[in-house]
Design an enzyme around this catalytic site. Structure first.
Site, PDB file in Angstrom:
ATOM      1  N   CYS A 119       0.832  -1.202   0.000  1.00  0.00           N
ATOM      2  CA  CYS A 119       0.000   0.000   0.000  1.00  0.00           C
ATOM      3  C   CYS A 119       0.872   1.259   0.000  1.00  0.00           C
ATOM      4  O   CYS A 119       1.540   1.532  -0.988  1.00  0.00           O
ATOM      5  CB  CYS A 119      -0.965  -0.037   1.191  1.00  0.00           C
ATOM      6  SG  CYS A 119      -2.328   1.110   0.990  1.00  0.00           S
ATOM      7  N   HIS A 141      -3.657  -5.287   0.909  1.00  0.00           N
ATOM      8  CA  HIS A 141      -3.014  -5.704   2.168  1.00  0.00           C
ATOM      9  C   HIS A 141      -2.964  -7.233   2.280  1.00  0.00           C
ATOM     10  O   HIS A 141      -3.947  -7.850   2.664  1.00  0.00           O
ATOM     11  CB  HIS A 141      -3.772  -5.110   3.364  1.00  0.00           C
ATOM     12  CG  HIS A 141      -3.547  -3.644   3.503  1.00  0.00           C
ATOM     13  ND1 HIS A 141      -2.560  -3.119   4.300  1.00  0.00           N
ATOM     14  CD2 HIS A 141      -4.163  -2.589   2.920  1.00  0.00           C
ATOM     15  CE1 HIS A 141      -2.570  -1.801   4.207  1.00  0.00           C
ATOM     16  NE2 HIS A 141      -3.539  -1.450   3.375  1.00  0.00           N
ATOM     17  N   GLU A 146      -1.455  -8.898   4.508  1.00  0.00           N
ATOM     18  CA  GLU A 146      -1.296  -9.324   5.906  1.00  0.00           C
ATOM     19  C   GLU A 146      -2.628  -9.579   6.610  1.00  0.00           C
ATOM     20  O   GLU A 146      -2.645 -10.190   7.673  1.00  0.00           O
ATOM     21  CB  GLU A 146      -0.464  -8.291   6.683  1.00  0.00           C
ATOM     22  CG  GLU A 146      -1.102  -6.919   6.909  1.00  0.00           C
ATOM     23  CD  GLU A 146      -0.910  -5.933   5.746  1.00  0.00           C
ATOM     24  OE1 GLU A 146      -0.849  -6.393   4.586  1.00  0.00           O
ATOM     25  OE2 GLU A 146      -0.860  -4.717   5.996  1.00  0.00           O
TER      26      GLU A 146
END
Ligand code: XMP
Length: 518
Positions: free
Chosen positions: A84, A174, A176
């Protein structure tokens, strides 16, 4: 010096989910540390990482004072993965272009893979579509030299980019978070396939490294450890004992505010099972007498904290003092968090389980769990032979049952609360729900209500039941039990605990409530 494991440096630009990147990398068997962007150069020099991941951020690279990636990282020749903001900063600094205020994209999105890449190996083939989680206002609009698009989404034509030769990658989404279902595998590909790191970060390896470090630090000094009965201090104590044996003494201050059988369990386990020198301080009278009549939650907490320090200090003196104080401080307590609201400064959370003690007693700290997340501590605990039911225990606050007895604390109220709490937890265990709940406990309200039992009128206390789900205790949702379960727990508590004739269930989330009642 103890050799560092192969490390991934995570530069934190202030995203809410940076910690998750570290967890995913560690889950992939590689050690990682988070460093705030202001300290990235120092962290890079200290950790000598084998690859770097750049986090997201609430900032925009189009802002005047947007934080930069240090040149030493960009020019290191190491594999780099920007997420990002990290992707945008990479592009901006390497000669691409970023624009703000085009389409904002938040939440679930679908991207299409444009080109095969080691980043997608074994998960995403060319031409396939996949769910990812986006959260961005800016986006890349021109790539730096050497880069190509490897995946695109309708809102982010540069959803994933790569300079395969320099091993620099960027994603707009993202990976994660769990809402990117293949995200963990993607991060695993980066650390293994691209950075070439081995799966070496295991608890067995950590245990060895930690033991060597404790030995080096402590030498032939004396260490004392305040055991609370909780998982963290217990695991720290067992680990330190394995390193330095009887140079460690544990001090267990029983303040009379523990749960049913808790003190006995801790004492038996440490003294009999592990043979760790343990001073069991029975200080119930000191604490309960001091709390009697005290209604103010903050005063109650402060009184307990002060008495704890005084008792601990007195016991340590009896032992002839010590050179080191051991604490079960965890990684989330020591990560230096990036603050954008408070200006460019770095806010450092310092959290001491036994606040104030090291300074007062002129001791150095030994904190062998500083690098671990809670779930990693549990794995380490099992590795050290602690029973599974012990390491899997739900968190319990330092001030104990005192903050679950709103208003004044008395021995009788504590007895009632302890019994109700034990029944409630017994029911939860029997229903197989214990591990699905972050914390469950009973609260004894300072309210009496009228009831009828047998042929007689009763006028007794109300017990509130609390159960929440949470990831880190910062936010929480109440647990959605089925009514049958609640009815069964309430019936048992009212029938079996003398002093309670009514049970209610707390359906408050956090925020606006807190998990504890005081
Ligand atoms: P609250 O009530 O603030 O609790 O929502 C969040 C988490 O922190 C625990 N807690 C404490 N733990 N000492 C501790 O060691 C304390 O003084 C303390 N107060 C709250 C609480 O049990 C929950 O897990």
């Amino acid at each position: 010096m103890i050799a560092l494991p192969d490390t991934i440096l995570i530069v934190d630009f202030g995203s809410q989910v940076t910690q998750l990147i570290a967890r995913r990398v560690r889950e992939a068997g590689v050690y990682s540390e988070i460093v705030p962007f202001q300290l990235a150069e120092d962290g890079f020099a200290r950790l000598k990482p084998k690859a770097v991941i750049l986090s997201g951020s609430p900032a925009s690279v189009t802002d005047e004072n947007a934080p930069d990636i240090p040149r030493v990282i960009l020019e290191s020749g190491l594999p780099i993965f920007g997420i990002c903001y990290g992707q945008q900063a990479l592009c901006q600094q390497l000669g691409g272009r970023i624009e703000g205020g085009l389409t904002r994209e938040f939440g679930r999105a679908f991207l299409e893979v444009q080109k095969a890449s080691p980043l997608f190996e074994g998960i995403w083939a060319e031409g396939t579509r996949h769910q990812v989680w986006m959260s961005h206002g800016d986006r890349v609009t021109a790539l730096p030299e050497g880069f190509e698009i490897i995946a695109a989404s309708p809102g982010a034509p540069y959803a994933a980019i790569a300079d395969e030769e320099r091993r620099i990658y960027g994603v707009q989404f993202h990976p994660e978070v769990v809402h990117t279902p293949d995200g963990a595998k993607l991060l695993s590909n980066f650390v293994h396939k691209i950075a070439g790191l081995k799966n070496e970060w295991t608890m067995a390896a950590f245990r060895e490294k930690a033991i060597a470090e404790i030995r080096e630090k402590v030498g032939d000094g004396k260490v004392i450890c305040g055991l609370s009965g909780g998982v963290d201090s217990s695991v720290a104590a067992v680990l330190i004992h394995e390193a330095i044996g009887d140079q460690l003494t544990c001090i267990f201050v029983d303040h009379g505010l523990l749960r049913m059988n808790e003190a006995e369990e801790v004492v038996t386990m440490f003294r009999d099972h592990y043979n760790i020198p343990l001073v069991h301080v029975q200080a119930e009278d000191t604490f309960i007498d001091a709390l009697e009549g005290e209604m103010d939650p903050e005063v109650k907490r402060k009184t307990i904290g002060r008495l704890f320090i005084e008792t601990f200090e007195a016991e340590a003196k009896k032992l002839g003092g010590a050179d080191f104080l051991a604490q079960g401080t965890l990684y989330p307590d020591v990560i230096e968090s990036v603050s954008f609201t408070g200006g460019p400064s770095v806010t450092i959370k310092s959290h001491h389980n036994v606040g104030g003690l090291p300074e007062r007693m002129n001791m150095q700290l030994v904190e062998p769990l500083r690098e671990l997340f809670k779930d990693e501590v549990r794995v380490l605990g099992k590795e050290l032979g602690l029973p599974a039911h012990f390491v899997g225990r739900q968190p319990f606050p330092g001030p104990g049952l005192a903050i679950r007895c709103p208003g004044g604390v008395t021995r009788d109220k504590l007895r009632i609360l302890r019994e109700a709490d034990a029944i409630y937890l017994d029911e939860i265990r029997k229903a197989g729900l214990y591990d699905a709940i972050w914390q469950a406990f009973a609260v004894l309200l300072p309210v009496q209500t009228v009831g009828v039992m047998g042929d007689g009128r009763t006028y007794e206390f109300v017990c509130a039941l609390r159960a929440v789900t949470s990831v880190d205790g910062m936010t929480a949702d109440f647990y959605h039990f089925d009514m049958e379960f609640l009815g069964q727990a309430a019936t048992r508590i009212i029938n079996e605990v003398k002093g309670i004739n009514r049970v209610v269930y707390d359906v408050t989330s956090k925020p606006p409530g807190t998990i504890e009642w005081e």
